[in-house]
Design a protein around this motif. Structure first.
Motif, PDB file in Angstrom:
ATOM      1  N   GLU A  55       0.834  -1.195   0.000  1.00 10.04           N
ATOM      2  CA  GLU A  55       0.000   0.000   0.000  1.00 10.04           C
ATOM      3  C   GLU A  55       0.872   1.250   0.000  1.00 10.04           C
ATOM      4  O   GLU A  55       1.882   1.319   0.713  1.00 10.04           O
ATOM      5  CB  GLU A  55      -0.927   0.017   1.218  1.00 10.04           C
ATOM      6  N   LEU A  56       0.459   2.221  -0.806  1.00  9.79           N
ATOM      7  CA  LEU A  56       1.163   3.495  -0.893  1.00  9.79           C
ATOM      8  C   LEU A  56       0.153   4.624  -0.821  1.00  9.79           C
ATOM      9  O   LEU A  56      -0.830   4.633  -1.566  1.00  9.79           O
ATOM     10  CB  LEU A  56       1.948   3.589  -2.208  1.00  9.79           C
ATOM     11  N   ARG A  57       0.385   5.566   0.091  1.00 12.66           N
ATOM     12  CA  ARG A  57      -0.469   6.741   0.232  1.00 12.66           C
ATOM     13  C   ARG A  57       0.395   7.988   0.088  1.00 12.66           C
ATOM     14  O   ARG A  57       1.447   8.103   0.734  1.00 12.66           O
ATOM     15  CB  ARG A  57      -1.174   6.762   1.593  1.00 12.66           C
ATOM     16  N   LYS A  58      -0.045   8.919  -0.751  1.00 13.93           N
ATOM     17  CA  LYS A  58       0.716  10.123  -0.982  1.00 13.93           C
ATOM     18  C   LYS A  58      -0.226  11.287  -1.232  1.00 13.93           C
ATOM     19  O   LYS A  58      -1.136  11.200  -2.069  1.00 13.93           O
ATOM     20  CB  LYS A  58       1.646   9.948  -2.187  1.00 13.93           C
ATOM     21  N   LEU A  59      -0.010  12.375  -0.486  1.00 11.37           N
ATOM     22  CA  LEU A  59      -0.783  13.595  -0.643  1.00 11.37           C
ATOM     23  C   LEU A  59       0.123  14.688  -1.198  1.00 11.37           C
ATOM     24  O   LEU A  59       1.156  15.007  -0.598  1.00 11.37           O
ATOM     25  CB  LEU A  59      -1.378  14.034   0.696  1.00 11.37           C
ATOM     26  N   PHE A  60      -0.252  15.231  -2.346  1.00  6.67           N
ATOM     27  CA  PHE A  60       0.452  16.365  -2.922  1.00  6.67           C
ATOM     28  C   PHE A  60      -0.340  17.631  -2.610  1.00  6.67           C
ATOM     29  O   PHE A  60      -1.558  17.667  -2.799  1.00  6.67           O
ATOM     30  CB  PHE A  60       0.582  16.211  -4.449  1.00  6.67           C
ATOM     31  N   ARG A  61       0.377  18.691  -2.158  1.00  2.00           N
ATOM     32  CA  ARG A  61      -0.292  19.948  -1.849  1.00  2.00           C
ATOM     33  C   ARG A  61       0.470  21.107  -2.472  1.00  2.00           C
ATOM     34  O   ARG A  61       1.705  21.186  -2.378  1.00  2.00           O
ATOM     35  CB  ARG A  61      -0.399  20.176  -0.345  1.00  2.00           C
ATOM     36  N   ILE A  62      -0.276  22.001  -3.139  1.00  6.24           N
ATOM     37  CA  ILE A  62       0.258  23.256  -3.651  1.00  6.24           C
ATOM     38  C   ILE A  62      -0.683  24.350  -3.173  1.00  6.24           C
ATOM     39  O   ILE A  62      -1.800  24.482  -3.681  1.00  6.24           O
ATOM     40  CB  ILE A  62       0.374  23.254  -5.186  1.00  6.24           C
ATOM     41  N   ARG A  63      -0.254  25.070  -2.158  1.00  7.65           N
ATOM     42  CA  ARG A  63      -1.089  26.076  -1.526  1.00  7.65           C
ATOM     43  C   ARG A  63      -2.423  25.457  -1.080  1.00  7.65           C
ATOM     44  O   ARG A  63      -2.436  24.539  -0.280  1.00  7.65           O
ATOM     45  CB  ARG A  63      -1.293  27.274  -2.457  1.00  7.65           C
ATOM     46  N   HIS A  64      -3.538  25.881  -1.646  1.00  7.52           N
ATOM     47  CA  HIS A  64      -4.840  25.378  -1.206  1.00  7.52           C
ATOM     48  C   HIS A  64      -5.309  24.158  -1.996  1.00  7.52           C
ATOM     49  O   HIS A  64      -6.393  23.632  -1.718  1.00  7.52           O
ATOM     50  CB  HIS A  64      -5.889  26.482  -1.312  1.00  7.52           C
ATOM     51  N   PHE A  65      -4.535  23.712  -2.963  1.00  6.63           N
ATOM     52  CA  PHE A  65      -4.912  22.553  -3.767  1.00  6.63           C
ATOM     53  C   PHE A  65      -4.261  21.292  -3.217  1.00  6.63           C
ATOM     54  O   PHE A  65      -3.140  21.327  -2.691  1.00  6.63           O
ATOM     55  CB  PHE A  65      -4.505  22.749  -5.234  1.00  6.63           C
ATOM     56  N   GLY A  66      -4.982  20.170  -3.341  1.00  7.11           N
ATOM     57  CA  GLY A  66      -4.449  18.900  -2.886  1.00  7.11           C
ATOM     58  C   GLY A  66      -4.815  17.768  -3.814  1.00  7.11           C
ATOM     59  O   GLY A  66      -5.861  17.796  -4.481  1.00  7.11           O
ATOM     60  N   PHE A  67      -3.944  16.772  -3.856  1.00 11.21           N
ATOM     61  CA  PHE A  67      -4.184  15.570  -4.661  1.00 11.21           C
ATOM     62  C   PHE A  67      -3.786  14.378  -3.802  1.00 11.21           C
ATOM     63  O   PHE A  67      -2.618  14.092  -3.597  1.00 11.21           O
ATOM     64  CB  PHE A  67      -3.378  15.616  -5.948  1.00 11.21           C
ATOM     65  N   ASP A  68      -4.788  13.694  -3.248  1.00 13.39           N
ATOM     66  CA  ASP A  68      -4.579  12.594  -2.319  1.00 13.39           C
ATOM     67  C   ASP A  68      -4.740  11.271  -3.053  1.00 13.39           C
ATOM     68  O   ASP A  68      -5.710  11.081  -3.806  1.00 13.39           O
ATOM     69  CB  ASP A  68      -5.585  12.687  -1.166  1.00 13.39           C
ATOM     70  N   ASN A  69      -3.813  10.316  -2.827  1.00 20.50           N
ATOM     71  CA  ASN A  69      -3.808   9.058  -3.570  1.00 20.50           C
ATOM     72  C   ASN A  69      -3.593   7.878  -2.632  1.00 20.50           C
ATOM     73  O   ASN A  69      -2.747   7.936  -1.728  1.00 20.50           O
ATOM     74  CB  ASN A  69      -2.681   9.054  -4.610  1.00 20.50           C
ATOM     75  N   ILE A  70      -4.362   6.827  -2.856  1.00 17.72           N
ATOM     76  CA  ILE A  70      -4.171   5.551  -2.167  1.00 17.72           C
ATOM     77  C   ILE A  70      -4.113   4.461  -3.233  1.00 17.72           C
ATOM     78  O   ILE A  70      -5.061   4.279  -4.001  1.00 17.72           O
ATOM     79  CB  ILE A  70      -5.303   5.245  -1.177  1.00 17.72           C
ATOM     80  N   LEU A  71      -3.010   3.729  -3.276  1.00 18.72           N
ATOM     81  CA  LEU A  71      -2.832   2.633  -4.226  1.00 18.72           C
ATOM     82  C   LEU A  71      -2.542   1.363  -3.445  1.00 18.72           C
ATOM     83  O   LEU A  71      -1.752   1.367  -2.491  1.00 18.72           O
ATOM     84  CB  LEU A  71      -1.681   2.925  -5.188  1.00 18.72           C
ATOM     85  N   ARG A  72      -3.178   0.271  -3.866  1.00 17.46           N
ATOM     86  CA  ARG A  72      -2.994  -0.995  -3.156  1.00 17.46           C
ATOM     87  C   ARG A  72      -2.863  -2.144  -4.159  1.00 17.46           C
ATOM     88  O   ARG A  72      -3.632  -2.221  -5.116  1.00 17.46           O
ATOM     89  CB  ARG A  72      -4.168  -1.238  -2.218  1.00 17.46           C
ATOM     90  N   VAL A  73      -1.901  -3.024  -3.888  1.00 18.62           N
ATOM     91  CA  VAL A  73      -1.720  -4.261  -4.647  1.00 18.62           C
ATOM     92  C   VAL A  73      -1.946  -5.414  -3.677  1.00 18.62           C
ATOM     93  O   VAL A  73      -1.286  -5.493  -2.633  1.00 18.62           O
ATOM     94  CB  VAL A  73      -0.316  -4.356  -5.279  1.00 18.62           C
ATOM     95  N   GLN A  74      -2.869  -6.321  -4.021  1.00 21.39           N
ATOM     96  CA  GLN A  74      -3.279  -7.405  -3.126  1.00 21.39           C
ATOM     97  C   GLN A  74      -3.064  -8.743  -3.814  1.00 21.39           C
ATOM     98  O   GLN A  74      -3.688  -9.028  -4.829  1.00 21.39           O
ATOM     99  CB  GLN A  74      -4.759  -7.239  -2.741  1.00 21.39           C
TER     100      GLN A  74
END
Length: 443
Positions: A301-320
């Motif tokens: 599992e990989l979780r990564k949040l990108f933020r630029i000022r007030h903008f955000g891009f949240d990601n959750i990826l999972r391999v099972q």
């Protein structure tokens, strides 16, 4: 079948069936604290760059508990030596009923053959009474102690003719601590044991140890083990002339996980390994089955949040990955992506977020759902296919009040498909609008 213009034209197997649920629960908690009063700490303002997901914002119980603890400290002051004693009482009535006046013999199988009348009717009622005692204390940052004991009584009635009384008695303990606020060693150990009736000798244990570095992030190792009886319905069931009374073995679950977090960069990566033995499930005939061989699963599992000022891009990826796809039905790839804009408005008093969620998973042979037992069974007739589902939402938060507006499954019909299935022959929801309010009152 996406060639149908309307779902109303699709032939279904339960056209006349009806489910009825009723669940009434009363819960009360009383507690008191002993200790020496020191100085209180101010209530911190929540940071604008927090990375709570939409689900967390709609029902963030952890945030609620943290807020309650902070306000408690404001009222009473922080304490150097203290004990929290508490007592909880629960009383509840649950009722589940399935009625099908024109049952389909092919669909119900053995459950249809056991009918004693032309109507299929399954009724389950449960009366529950329980109480719990416990205490919590801390010895500085390095040691927190929680101990609790619980007892509950359940009277379960199946098919209006069979009644059984079940008792539960459990004891649980947990110790945790840390050597620093943001850096240093952190640990948590917990264990629980059951004494009575069906769940006698059930036990579980969990250990988490980690270390947070100044700049290099935090590294955690988790090991947990449990041995417990399968859910009651796997062992005991009565409906019409069909009933079973099985002596099943305990299910054992072993999990080990390694995770790495860099809070500064909003990054979380983990590898989880599961070992299951004695797994209880529902077979193709909707009857209970217990596997005597071990099953394994490996999850990345990989979780990564990108933020630029007030903008955000949240990601959750999972391999099972699982050792036996015959009995463990999970998609290999699964992901959720959230794009949002968030900021405080109205002079910092209102937190607002506008966002879009996209969820998807790879093809897999999912489970079927059987309303008689309320369980998901193995089916090999159809594969659930890839389909990205998109939602848009707006969330507002003022102190302890939250309001959300959400358009769910926005992309229905945009790419030719009319929709997708959440289980075998169970279509997921159409495009819909949702509105919710959560307001916690504190004195």
């Amino acid at each position: 079948d996406t060639s149908f213009l309307s779902k109303q034209l699709v032939e279904v197997e339960l056209g006349n069936a009806e489910n009825k649920y009723r669940d009434i629960l009363f819960h009360a908690r009383q507690s008191f604290r002993l200790g020496k009063k020191l100085t209180a700490q101010p209530l911190p303002k929540p940071p604008e760059t927090d990375s709570l997901s939409l689900a967390d914002r709609m029902n963030d119980s952890l945030a609620k508990n943290n807020l309650i603890d902070t306000l408690q400290n404001l009222k009473n002051g922080s304490r150097k030596l203290w004990l929290d004693f508490y007592h909880e009482l629960d009383a509840g009535i649950e009722r589940y009923e399935l009625i099908d006046p024109i049952p389909n013999a092919g669909y119900y199988g053995m459950f249809y053959d056991a009918l004693i009348s032309d109507t299929l009717q399954v009724v389950t009622k449960k009366l529950s009474l329980g109480n719990k005692f416990g205490f919590h204390t801390s010895f500085g940052k390095w040691l927190n102690l929680n101990v609790a004991a619980a007892y509950s009584f359940h009277s379960l009635e199946q098919d209006l003719l069979n009644t059984v009384n079940i008792q539960y008695a459990d004891i649980a303990a947990e110790i945790s601590g840390k050597t620093g606020d943001s850096t240093g060693l952190k640990y948590q150990f917990s264990a629980a044991y059951s004494f009575l009736d069906y769940n006698q000798n059930d036990h579980r244990a969990r250990a988490v140890v980690g270390y947070a570095f100044q700049k290099a992030g935090a590294f955690f190792v988790e090991v947990s083990y449990s041995s417990a009886q399968p859910d009651w319905l796997f062992s005991r069931f009565a409906s019409g002339d069909l009933n079973w009374n099985l002596n099943l073995n305990q299910q054992t679950f072993f999990k080990t996980a390694v995770s790495y977090r860099i809070p500064k960069h909003n990054l979380h990566a983990s590898v989880q390994f599961y070992h299951l033995n004695g797994l209880a499930l529902w077979n193709e005939n909707r009857l209970p089955l217990q596997r005597n061989t071990a099953q394994q699963a490996l999850v990345f599992e990989l979780r990564k949040l990108f933020r630029i000022r007030h903008f955000g891009f949240d990601n959750i990826l999972r391999v099972q990955m699982v050792s036996d796809k015959t009995y463990l039905r999970y998609p290999v790839y699964w992901g959720v992506h959230t794009l949002f804009y968030e900021r405080y408005i109205l002079k910092g008093s209102l937190l607002a977020r506008v966002g879009m969620d996209i969820r998807y998973n790879s093809n897999y042979r999912g489970y079927g759902y059987f309303p008689v037992t309320g369980g998901f069974y193995l089916q090999n007739l159809e594969q659930l296919t890839y389909y990205p589902a998109m939602d848009i939402y707006i969330v507002f938060k003022v102190k302890t009040a939250r309001l959300f507006l959400k358009m769910q499954h926005l992309n229905q019909g945009m790419f030719g498909d009319k929709g997708y299935f959440s289980a075998y022959k169970y279509a997921a929801g159409d495009r819909s609008f949702r509105l919710g309010v959560s307001w916690m009152f504190l004195d």
